[in-house]
Enzyme design. Sequence first.
Site, PDB file in Angstrom:
ATOM      1  N   LYS A  16       2.019  -2.661   6.790  1.00  0.00           N
ATOM      2  CA  LYS A  16       2.515  -2.460   5.430  1.00  0.00           C
ATOM      3  C   LYS A  16       3.955  -1.943   5.420  1.00  0.00           C
ATOM      4  CE  LYS A  16      -1.176  -3.901   3.347  1.00  0.00           C
ATOM      5  NZ  LYS A  16      -1.158  -5.196   2.601  1.00  0.00           N
ATOM      6  N   SER A  29       0.848  -1.189   0.000  1.00  0.00           N
ATOM      7  CA  SER A  29       0.000   0.000   0.000  1.00  0.00           C
ATOM      8  C   SER A  29       0.882   1.237   0.000  1.00  0.00           C
ATOM      9  CB  SER A  29      -0.881   0.012   1.257  1.00  0.00           C
ATOM     10  OG  SER A  29      -1.575   1.236   1.396  1.00  0.00           O
ATOM     11  N   TYR A  62      -2.613  -0.656  10.412  1.00  0.00           N
ATOM     12  CA  TYR A  62      -2.485  -0.980   8.992  1.00  0.00           C
ATOM     13  C   TYR A  62      -1.152  -0.466   8.448  1.00  0.00           C
ATOM     14  CZ  TYR A  62      -3.778  -1.414   4.060  1.00  0.00           C
ATOM     15  OH  TYR A  62      -3.815  -1.765   2.734  1.00  0.00           O
TER      16      TYR A  62
END
Length: 254
Positions: free
Chosen positions: A163, A146, A159
């Site tokens: 990542k 991402s 998150y």
Amino acid sequence: MDLPRTPSFRLDGKRALVAGASSGIGLACAAALAEAGAAVTLCARRADTLKEAAEAFTARGWQADVLALDVSDVNATRAAIEAAEPFDILLNAAGLARHTRALDTTPEDFDAVMGINLRGCYFLAQAVARKLIAAGKPGSIMTISSQMGHVGGQERAVYCASKHAVEGMTKAMAIEWGPAKIRVNTICPTFILTDLTRGTFDDPAKRAWIEEKIKLGRPGEVEDIMGAAVYLASDASALVTGTAMMIDGGWTAD
């Protein structure tokens, strides 16, 4: 005068495993690899959805089979990969997002996100690489990371952490597996319009924030990712490893 020829983007004769292939980015990338000639194994937890997708693939004349698997179950993942012939290509699009403010993150949400986005990703790549190395075959391993693996974002601490970790893991694996001719890269999308992100886009304030940050002025669509998957899987990217392909409309250019 002899002119150089563009390396082939075709994937004929290659076996590809796509995790998270039941919908969204994973399904789109699986279609791209199959259209380029790969025999694709569609992998996700939902066997019924995978079967429907495989039928759609074969209706187009593409090669596809299914593997119902939860990649957060490391033992099951290892057993499934060990039982299969080596995969020349791995594209891991399996992922989970639970967005909360950092002060509100629960251990349960933290473990769930890390269990799929990092732990599951790590050991799936390991299992595929082990089979390739044992067979003496080269390969391409890709993870859908991402833009949030390179920047921060509100309500995305866990998150982002997962990542960012995937980006570091990718560089280290690329260094270790380079001598075996296994390339390891990430694809880093911005916000992509899918069923999973619809709630975010339905919020006018959040959509305005997204569209202001994306310099090209629009959110992404799954089709924006498909070419990158084929490129990184093919001989056209033969010298590309340990890197992140940003498909973020300029978000991280600031």
